[in-house]
Design an enzyme around this catalytic site. Structure first.
Site, PDB file in Angstrom:
ATOM      1  N   ARG A   1       0.873  -1.202   0.000  1.00  0.00           N
ATOM      2  CA  ARG A   1       0.000   0.000   0.000  1.00  0.00           C
ATOM      3  C   ARG A   1       0.899   1.238   0.000  1.00  0.00           C
ATOM      4  O   ARG A   1       1.553   1.564   1.012  1.00  0.00           O
ATOM      5  CB  ARG A   1      -0.894   0.014   1.235  1.00  0.00           C
ATOM      6  CG  ARG A   1      -1.719   1.283   1.381  1.00  0.00           C
ATOM      7  CD  ARG A   1      -2.720   1.493   0.271  1.00  0.00           C
ATOM      8  NE  ARG A   1      -3.676   0.381   0.226  1.00  0.00           N
ATOM      9  CZ  ARG A   1      -4.441   0.114  -0.838  1.00  0.00           C
ATOM     10  NH1 ARG A   1      -4.330   0.850  -1.931  1.00  0.00           N
ATOM     11  NH2 ARG A   1      -5.281  -0.899  -0.816  1.00  0.00           N
TER      12      ARG A   1
ATOM     13  N   ARG B   1       1.968  -6.087 -10.151  1.00  0.00           N
ATOM     14  CA  ARG B   1       2.379  -5.549  -8.840  1.00  0.00           C
ATOM     15  C   ARG B   1       2.460  -6.616  -7.756  1.00  0.00           C
ATOM     16  O   ARG B   1       2.999  -6.363  -6.685  1.00  0.00           O
ATOM     17  CB  ARG B   1       1.455  -4.415  -8.410  1.00  0.00           C
ATOM     18  CG  ARG B   1       0.013  -4.841  -8.162  1.00  0.00           C
ATOM     19  CD  ARG B   1      -0.829  -3.672  -7.695  1.00  0.00           C
ATOM     20  NE  ARG B   1      -2.190  -4.099  -7.427  1.00  0.00           N
ATOM     21  CZ  ARG B   1      -3.081  -3.355  -6.775  1.00  0.00           C
ATOM     22  NH1 ARG B   1      -2.759  -2.141  -6.343  1.00  0.00           N
ATOM     23  NH2 ARG B   1      -4.299  -3.808  -6.556  1.00  0.00           N
TER      24      ARG B   1
ATOM     25  N   HIS C   1       1.342   3.933 -10.498  1.00  0.00           N
ATOM     26  CA  HIS C   1       0.283   4.406  -9.592  1.00  0.00           C
ATOM     27  C   HIS C   1       0.916   5.092  -8.356  1.00  0.00           C
ATOM     28  O   HIS C   1       0.771   4.625  -7.227  1.00  0.00           O
ATOM     29  CB  HIS C   1      -0.518   3.161  -9.188  1.00  0.00           C
ATOM     30  CG  HIS C   1      -1.789   3.381  -8.448  1.00  0.00           C
ATOM     31  ND1 HIS C   1      -1.859   4.008  -7.225  1.00  0.00           N
ATOM     32  CD2 HIS C   1      -3.060   3.003  -8.736  1.00  0.00           C
ATOM     33  CE1 HIS C   1      -3.123   4.001  -6.800  1.00  0.00           C
ATOM     34  NE2 HIS C   1      -3.860   3.416  -7.700  1.00  0.00           N
TER      35      HIS C   1
ATOM     36  N   ASP D   1     -11.451  10.392  -7.243  1.00  0.00           N
ATOM     37  CA  ASP D   1     -10.950   9.277  -8.062  1.00  0.00           C
ATOM     38  C   ASP D   1     -11.218   9.642  -9.520  1.00  0.00           C
ATOM     39  O   ASP D   1     -12.245   9.303 -10.086  1.00  0.00           O
ATOM     40  CB  ASP D   1     -11.697   7.996  -7.671  1.00  0.00           C
ATOM     41  CG  ASP D   1     -10.991   6.750  -8.183  1.00  0.00           C
ATOM     42  OD1 ASP D   1     -11.350   5.641  -7.722  1.00  0.00           O
ATOM     43  OD2 ASP D   1     -10.075   6.894  -9.018  1.00  0.00           O
TER      44      ASP D   1
ATOM     45  N   GLU E   1      -1.180   9.570 -10.875  1.00  0.00           N
ATOM     46  CA  GLU E   1      -0.709   8.356 -11.547  1.00  0.00           C
ATOM     47  C   GLU E   1      -0.489   8.602 -13.045  1.00  0.00           C
ATOM     48  O   GLU E   1      -1.345   9.199 -13.706  1.00  0.00           O
ATOM     49  CB  GLU E   1      -1.746   7.252 -11.352  1.00  0.00           C
ATOM     50  CG  GLU E   1      -2.102   7.021  -9.887  1.00  0.00           C
ATOM     51  CD  GLU E   1      -3.433   6.320  -9.699  1.00  0.00           C
ATOM     52  OE1 GLU E   1      -3.815   5.507 -10.559  1.00  0.00           O
ATOM     53  OE2 GLU E   1      -4.097   6.602  -8.673  1.00  0.00           O
TER      54      GLU E   1
HETATM   55  O1  TA6 Z   1      -6.139   4.663  -9.122  1.00  0.00           O
HETATM   56  C1  TA6 Z   1      -7.226   4.831  -8.247  1.00  0.00           C
HETATM   57  C2  TA6 Z   1      -7.818   3.453  -7.932  1.00  0.00           C
HETATM   58  O2  TA6 Z   1      -8.237   2.810  -9.110  1.00  0.00           O
HETATM   59  C3  TA6 Z   1      -8.949   3.636  -6.933  1.00  0.00           C
HETATM   60  O3  TA6 Z   1     -10.201   3.346  -7.522  1.00  0.00           O
HETATM   61  C4  TA6 Z   1      -8.582   2.666  -5.811  1.00  0.00           C
HETATM   62  O4  TA6 Z   1      -9.128   1.387  -6.069  1.00  0.00           O
HETATM   63  C5  TA6 Z   1      -7.064   2.689  -5.918  1.00  0.00           C
HETATM   64  O5  TA6 Z   1      -6.825   2.619  -7.318  1.00  0.00           O
HETATM   65  C6  TA6 Z   1      -6.333   1.643  -5.112  1.00  0.00           C
HETATM   66  O6  TA6 Z   1      -6.578   0.380  -5.609  1.00  0.00           O
HETATM   67  P1  TA6 Z   1      -5.959  -0.851  -4.764  1.00  0.00           P
HETATM   68  O7  TA6 Z   1      -6.322  -2.081  -5.544  1.00  0.00           O
HETATM   69  O8  TA6 Z   1      -4.476  -0.629  -4.688  1.00  0.00           O
HETATM   70  O9  TA6 Z   1      -6.579  -0.764  -3.395  1.00  0.00           O
END
Ligand code: TA6
Length: 250
Positions: free
Chosen positions: A46, A69, A121, A166, A225
């Site tokens: 995370r 990832r 990201h 988002d 991102e």
């Molecule tokens: O890039 C934004 C996003 O698509 C959000 O919708 C949220 O899901 C975030 O990515 C994080 O995703 P994750 O799978 O890492 O919890």
């Protein structure tokens, strides 16, 4: 793996070729990684810079944001301030110094066209999300994933974060600047080979659903991102190669 140079230090995990830290000397960390991130196989870290490939978002019966990832990447090269890792037809290259350079290369080694989405990201550390603004996306079309995926267009004002945000900006090659008054700094994010930019902050309620994020950490992070997603997905001819690069500077 630690990468340390006179100008900066960084940290990368072979799982996901996941950069989790970049701190120029004398500066606060620029990359955010959650204090509650799990570092377990198969679970995305995370924070940091998750490599999203070959799809962005959910996919029925498949891992969110693709498999890159949570896969174990191979270290191809480690030199002074640089690292190169590989996963099948992917290469990820990082250069660490007063700026952070990242490059995601996809080579289509099949004899058929290859269509994919991709994103670096990146989670940025900020002093106080309430005071932050992001320039570079003015007058740009975006999909608002926090509002039923409605298609919208930003006006001439910078992006500010005051709720769950988002936003998937499309057809934009623009550099973005995160203005962070609380820490008196600006983070510039320049890119090549990318037509999409995603801005995300989970805010209060969504954060509570994320066990690998401290409930208060939303205040100190913002994802900007660098991507090719949705209508900007890439179709690569057989044998061709695509590169997406990011350059982060203060
Ligand atoms: O890039 C934004 C996003 O698509 C959000 O919708 C949220 O899901 C975030 O990515 C994080 O995703 P994750 O799978 O890492 O919890």
């Amino acid at each position: 793996m630690q990468i340390s140079t006179p100008d900066a230090e960084a940290e990368i995990y072979t799982q996901g070729a996941h950069l989790t830290r970049w701190t120029p000397r004398g500066q606060r960390p620029v990359i955010f990684t959650s204090s509650r991130s799990l570092f377990v196989p198969g679970k995305a870290i995370r924070g940091g810079v998750p490599i999203i490939y070959p799809w962005f978002g959910p996919r029925e019966g498949q891992p969110m944001h693709g498999f890159a990832r949570t896969s174990e990447w191979k270290v191809e090269n480690l030199a002074a301030g640089t690292a190169e890792l590989s996963l099948s037809q992917l290469r990820f290259r990082v250069s660490v110094g007063l700026t952070l350079g990242m490059e995601l290369e996809v080579h289509n080694d099949s004899n058929e066209p290859l269509t994919f989405e991709e994103a670096l990201h990146t989670y940025f550390a900020v002093g106080d999300i309430h005071q932050v603004s992001v320039t570079g996306l003015e007058n740009t079309a975006y999909i608002d994933k926090a509002d039923g995926c409605r298609e919208k267009r930003r006006d001439s004002a910078p992006v500010r974060i005051a709720k769950e945000t988002d936003e998937v900006y499309l057809n934009t090659r623009a550099a973005c600047v995160i203005d962070d008054p609380a820490w008196s700094r600006r983070i510039t994010i320049e890119k090549t080979g990318s037509e999409s930019t995603v801005v995300w902050n989970p805010w209060i309620e969504k954060s509570k659903t994320m066990s690998d994020l401290d409930p208060e950490e939303w205040r100190g992070m913002l994802c900007v991102e660098t991507a090719n997603v949705a209508s900007n997905a890439i179709t690569l001819a057989a044998g061709a190669t695509h590169k997406m690069t990011v350059r982060v500077s203060l």
